[in-house]
Write an enzyme that holds these catalytic residues in place. Structure first.
Site, PDB file in Angstrom:
ATOM      1  CB  SER A 180      -7.341  -2.301  -0.454  1.00  0.00           C
ATOM      2  OG  SER A 180      -6.479  -2.482  -1.550  1.00  0.00           O
TER       3      SER A 180
ATOM      4  CG  HIS B 268      -4.246   1.912  -1.727  1.00  0.00           C
ATOM      5  ND1 HIS B 268      -5.471   1.848  -2.351  1.00  0.00           N
ATOM      6  CD2 HIS B 268      -4.026   0.677  -1.191  1.00  0.00           C
ATOM      7  CE1 HIS B 268      -5.975   0.619  -2.204  1.00  0.00           C
ATOM      8  NE2 HIS B 268      -5.121  -0.099  -1.501  1.00  0.00           N
TER       9      HIS B 268
ATOM     10  CG  ASP C   8      -5.876   4.476  -4.178  1.00  0.00           C
ATOM     11  OD1 ASP C   8      -4.913   3.779  -4.567  1.00  0.00           O
ATOM     12  OD2 ASP C   8      -6.809   4.033  -3.493  1.00  0.00           O
TER      13      ASP C   8
END
Lengths: 411, 411
Positions: free
Chosen positions: B194, B391, B358
């Site tokens: 991320s 995610h 995601d």
């Protein structure tokens, strides 16, 4: 010939019969005439108000009086069997089609499918829509609703959080009273998007003998845990605004900052990254204010979402949003313990329109809803909508289902 | 034989040489020995602090001093060419693996892949991770960071919003100084999830000669408009909390209510409806408080998300969250006008791990990132992670990529 017939008003089948006698080309003209009849709805919407002296909620609390706005397109026939009820979404109103005035910026939200010759053909059907209880847009002059912002005649002050919590079933009960006031006892169809789909399921489950067709759009038979949490997130910004004051703000400043943030989340969640990334880029809101250099400077997409939210907040009420959150969270068709039982009571053939990219009502919940309605042999068709708006494709891109809706209503 | 060698400490290649001379079975024992050496990292993490007397941001502002925490697992070899840098995510810290104490509830977030014999094999690699500037968890005793909550020695008071805005590139520059302080000039690999992926892209683009392998996880080469808006939504609850006071709250009450709501949104957005609906049902938080009857009563999923957020808020700082939002929004690899140019500078073979579900970094942006790195012939492999966390599968379910990561690091 055609012109002269069109200019003779009012037109009835009697006129057509006479026209047929008068001219050889009469029949064709009459067929043309009755698909573009001058009695056809002219696209003008007019808000009307329905009042109940008192209403007792499913939870046993009394609200007196209840007033809700409604509008209708097309004519109720003599048999009163040509009625399609439209139930609105979370941030919607009864303004489903048409314009109040010629220069309205936009027509009602489903104008693409409601009107003369459209799938919900106002030459054939009487299409009626009403504002729900605790409608979000309490300060919209075209909305009439009853909720926390409404003055309670007993106290002379707004109800505030003394207003009883209401449910989707209460929305249905008030709609039923409205329909009964017009002598309507059965629905050719009930159709609604999102929270409107919840009302549609509830109608068909609570009154299976009165609903002949069911068209839920972008909504499932119950609010799933993901949506419980999403709705909770929508409520949170209002509660953070000190002006909310536990719901007691009608004598002071309303919690507009919180309401705007809530509405921004609603807009974002009801859309999809496909839309955001196709519609915006990384532009700044103000070319002189670099968001990488100033804490308060923003990107264009932030500004646009803020502007939309600010404009909607002007007409909305924060407590009404919180009550809508509760009503949506509470929803399970039939309002019992079991979704299967609630959906089994539905007898109406069902056309479900949904989006595989819906981030509000997850597709597996919609498929499960279809399976449970179908389990006892009720006909269900599931049609996926395309587009880049996610959940909102059920509102803004509904016209892609034109043919399917038209055929389903005729079946 | 094996036992007796293992018990002789400290072990060096010299020991092995001697062992080989002493016994016929020596060579095999030595190979075994150096894959399960007693010098193996014991799983104990120890936080250390790196300090720069001053640091000038990419934006030209000076911060003095800068202090950041770091930890490392495994041994830096003599050639200093066995280094893997781990860069952390938005709400993460440098605690990537191991435990500070035996009774820690959980190890570092990527402990599944970092350790002796694991893909990031601490018998082979020196794995190092550092806290970023403006780390969210400013009040975590195991975090050292520099940001708005840090005392500015010039004034004797916390920086507050006088702290300069920083970027992902600034995070990279401080990491680079940390590595140089240990004599490290090249990275066998840089890997992060991320926001950590953003740092990894930036490392490989800014210092292509120093990065040998790139493993970005659940992150793209720039922050797309959807994520600009999502990050904006994360910031909003803090700004609504009157205790935020335009960022000036260090002498009073911190905006904990707003911070909790922000962290709740982070948790929700980083997950997926698959997770919510598989993990929760429609249960109430308190069996005596029916959420359909009481405005303040809640469902279990709401309570759980609130509890997680409340626990995280205790260690976090609200201004740091706002600064992280700005740093993430500002991100485009290379920090220039063109994503293509920024990514073209990357020369390191790249393994991108991502999730098709995601909701933070949309998959098309990740595929586009891969294409742009690959455009000039740089090797890129794109591997989809499975799971129901969206995610977050890049953090909690990374071990499914064990074999691929291991092979990529050995290539």
């Amino acid at each position: 010939m055609h012109d002269s017939i069109e200019s003779s008003t009012p037109l009835t089948p009697g006129h057509c019969h006479r026209a047929r006698r008068l001219a050889g080309a009469g029949l064709a003209a009459c067929l043309l005439l009755f698909s573009t009849t001058t009695a056809a709805w002219d696209g003008r919407a007019e808000k009307q108000v329905f009042e109940m002296e008192e209403y007792t909620t499913v939870g046993g609390e009394t609200i007196a009086p209840v007033r809700i706005g409604w509008e209708a397109y097309g004519e109720l026939n003599e048999a009163k069997d040509n009625v399609i009820l439209i139930t609105h979404f979370f941030s919607g109103t009864s303004h489903a089609a048409g314009r109040y005035a010629e220069d309205d910026a936009a027509p009602g939200y489903w104008d693409a499918i409601i009107g003369p010759g459209k799938p919900l053909d106002t030459d054939e059907y009487y299409v009626i829509a009403s504002d729900t209880l605790v409608n979000l847009n309490a300060h919209d002059p075209n909305v009439t609703t009853t909720g926390p912002a409404t003055t309670n005649p007993e106290t002379g002050a707004p109800w505030g959080t003394d207003f009883p919590l209401v449910t989707i079933r209460d929305f249905v009960e008030v709609q039923k009273a409205l329909l009964e006031s017009q002598g309507i006892e059965r629905l050719h169809a009930v159709m609604g998007a999102s929270m409107g789909a919840l009302q549609a399921y509830e109608w068909a489950s609570a009154y299976p003998d009165q609903v002949e067709r069911l068209i839920p759009v972008i909504g499932g038979g119950e609010t799933d845990p993901w949506l419980l949490a999403t709705l909770s997130a929508w409520a949170a910004p209002i509660r953070l605004d000190p002006n909310w004051n536990e719901g007691d703000y009608y004598a002071g400043e309303p919690p507009l900052d919180g309401l705007r943030e809530s509405l921004k989340l609603v807009t974002l969640d009801a859309n999809h990254w496909q839309w955001a990334n196709a519609t915006f880029d990384r532009s700044w809101a103000d070319e002189d204010a670099d968001p990488t250099r100033e804490l308060e400077a923003r990107y264009a997409i932030e500004q646009t979402l803020d502007d939309i939210a600010a404009s909607r907040a002007e007409l909305a009420d924060a407590n009404h949003l919180l009550y809508l959150v509760k009503a949506n969270q509470a929803f399970i068709t039939g309002h019992g313990e079991s979704l299967a039982e609630g959906l089994a009571r539905i007898e109406a053939p069902t056309l479900i329109l949904y989006s595989e990219d819906d981030l509000v009502f997850a597709p597996p919940g919609i498929r499960r809803t279809a399976e449970l309605i179908e389990a006892d042999g009720t006909e269900v068709e599931l049609v996926a909508l395309e587009g880049n708006r996610g959940h909102l494709d059920g509102v803004v891109a509904i016209d892609q289902a034109d043919d399917r809706i038209r055929a389903f209503l005729a079946e």
